[in-house]
Design a protein around this motif. Structure first.
Motif, PDB file in Angstrom:
ATOM      1  N   UNK A  45      50.570  37.471  18.551  1.00 41.57           N
ATOM      2  CA  UNK A  45      50.094  36.070  18.709  1.00 41.57           C
ATOM      3  C   UNK A  45      50.347  35.645  19.881  1.00 41.57           C
ATOM      4  N   UNK A  46      50.743  36.121  21.010  1.00 39.24           N
ATOM      5  CA  UNK A  46      50.451  35.306  22.520  1.00 39.24           C
ATOM      6  C   UNK A  46      49.304  36.043  22.457  1.00 39.24           C
ATOM      7  N   UNK A  47      49.090  34.244  23.699  1.00 40.83           N
ATOM      8  CA  UNK A  47      47.559  34.370  23.634  1.00 40.83           C
ATOM      9  C   UNK A  47      47.531  35.002  25.256  1.00 40.83           C
ATOM     10  N   UNK A  48      47.703  34.617  26.257  1.00 34.74           N
ATOM     11  CA  UNK A  48      47.584  34.702  27.908  1.00 34.74           C
ATOM     12  C   UNK A  48      49.141  34.362  28.243  1.00 34.74           C
ATOM     13  N   UNK A  49      49.444  33.423  27.781  1.00 34.44           N
ATOM     14  CA  UNK A  49      50.808  32.894  29.387  1.00 34.44           C
ATOM     15  C   UNK A  49      52.019  33.139  28.098  1.00 34.44           C
ATOM     16  N   UNK A  50      52.857  33.305  29.118  1.00 37.51           N
ATOM     17  CA  UNK A  50      53.989  33.149  28.157  1.00 37.51           C
ATOM     18  C   UNK A  50      55.441  32.964  29.581  1.00 37.51           C
ATOM     19  N   UNK A  51      56.181  31.750  28.915  1.00 35.20           N
ATOM     20  CA  UNK A  51      56.789  30.636  29.556  1.00 35.20           C
ATOM     21  C   UNK A  51      58.581  31.163  29.123  1.00 35.20           C
ATOM     22  N   UNK A  52      59.205  32.056  30.407  1.00 37.11           N
ATOM     23  CA  UNK A  52      60.443  32.656  29.819  1.00 37.11           C
ATOM     24  C   UNK A  52      61.624  31.235  30.606  1.00 37.11           C
ATOM     25  N   UNK A  53      62.294  30.339  30.087  1.00 40.04           N
ATOM     26  CA  UNK A  53      63.164  29.388  31.043  1.00 40.04           C
ATOM     27  C   UNK A  53      64.539  29.994  31.303  1.00 40.04           C
TER      28      UNK A  53
END
Length: 206
Positions: free
Chosen positions: A51-59
């Motif tokens: 489901x994740x495309x190209x970018x994932x941001x972890x806060x």
């Protein structure tokens, strides 16, 4: 006794698809207990899926929330960036030689036309002719002894300006092109962080 964890997130990191993300992969951490540091470092933070495309941001706020739930007596000191941007590497085909050649030829012709138009606008040939007349007292339509070194110097100046000769750098200083790419990448990262936070709206991804 309260243990203090010093945590500094990595700004950017690359992962392959379908990979498990652990805390030590996205952050530098140190604590007075080696056993606890190893345990925290191996803690699963995120699972990359299709489901994740190209970018994932972890806060960082979500990481702190997750760690305090698992270890209530843990005091966390956050240092550095507030988010980690995970870029997901996916298999890409090698570019076609024909396409690369066409783009190279297009850029070469465009650059040559730009240089020629600039020299025409500033009347470079007339300047070189007058310079030849001032130095020798003779008129010459094509003062090659000026034009040839000037052309070689123009090429050498461009190499020094961009600080690159193919893959070799002349020194460790970043070139203007590298600085512009860095600024562009920072703009993308800031936009991605803002857009991701706005999209999540406080939802916990863990």
């Amino acid at each position: 006794m309260t243990d203090i964890l010093y945590l500094r997130l990595k700004r950017n990191i690359e992962f392959s698809s379908m990979q498990e993300v652990r805390l030590k992969d996205i952050a530098y951490l140190t604590i007075n207990s080696d056993k606890l540091q190893k345990s925290l470092g191996n803690m699963k933070i995120y699972q990359i899926t299709q489901k994740d495309k190209e970018i994932v941001v972890i806060d960082s706020f979500l990481i702190i929330k997750y760690l305090t739930e698992m270890h209530p007596n843990l005091e966390i000191q956050l240092l550095g960036p507030e988010q980690t941007i995970i870029r997901i590497k996916k298999y890409k085909k090698s570019p076609s030689v024909l396409i690369v050649g066409f783009v190279w030829l297009l850029l070469f012709i465009g650059t040559a036309m730009t240089i020629m138009n600039f020299h025409y606008d500033v009347s470079m040939q007339e300047v070189q002719q007058k310079l030849h007349f001032l130095l020798t007292g003779e008129e010459n339509e094509y003062p090659l002894w000026i034009q040839i070194p000037y052309s070689l110097g123009l090429g050498a100046g461009m190499l020094l300006f961009f600080n690159y000769f193919f893959k070799k750098k002349f020194n460790e200083e970043p070139s203007p092109l590298e600085l512009e790419i860095y600024k562009y990448q920072q703009g993308i990262d800031n936009y991605v962080s803002y857009y991701e936070n706005k999209l999540n709206n406080g939802n916990d991804p863990f």
